[in-house]
Design an enzyme around this catalytic site. Structure first.
Site: not given
Length: 164
Positions: A52, A54
């Protein structure tokens, strides 16, 4: 200054429009007013469901700095993070998180995306993930069986003896 960092996270997310196997989730990690890590969701391209935006930004920041702690850092992300990403932020010491799109925006996005191509279907929604992760292990829908505890505790003891 916050707008500059969020604009960069959204700019990274926009790269997904022309990058096969990516999704429009970008993030940056900021320390002392400087971007120290950047990431784009590459889960499909890398065949890695943990890729992802992040997580990739945190990985990038940790590699660049040669650390496993980003205590006090800020994270700017194009979309409200899932439970996995939030847990990772806590694990590394992210102090503050700023986000653009809400979880409901992502749910709408995935709903519309899967209408056109089933390959984007996920096994669990972010809301379902949040609910499951928050439950005690014995209440989760995924069965879990603990085994060989003494063997693992012995490994922990040996590691401590050799590394302290």
């Amino acid at each position: 200054m916050h707008e500059k960092f969020m604009a960069r996270a959204i700019e990274i997310a926009a790269e997904s429009v022309d990058a096969p196997g990516t999704l429009p989730y970008g993030a940056v990690v900021v320390m002392d007013g400087e971007i120290v890590g950047e990431g784009l969701n590459r889960a499909t391209a890398e065949h890695d469901p943990t890729s992802h935006g992040e997580i990739e930004a945190i990985r990038d920041a940790c590699r660049r700095r040669g650390v496993i702690s980003l205590k006090g850092a800020d994270l700017y992300t194009s979309g409200e993070p899932c439970s996995m990403c939030v847990a990772t932020m806590y694990q590394v010491g992210i102090a503050r998180m700023f986000y653009a799109g809400a979880a409901s925006d992502s749910a709408d996005f995935f709903g519309r995306l899967t209408e056109h191509d089933a390959k984007w279907t996920r096994s669990m929604s972010n809301q379902e993930l949040r609910e499951q992760v928050g439950l005690p292990i014995e209440q989760r829908s995924m069965p879990a069986t603990q085994m060989m505890v003494d063997d693992m505790v012995a490994v922990f003891k040996v590691f401590i003896d050799r590394n302290t």
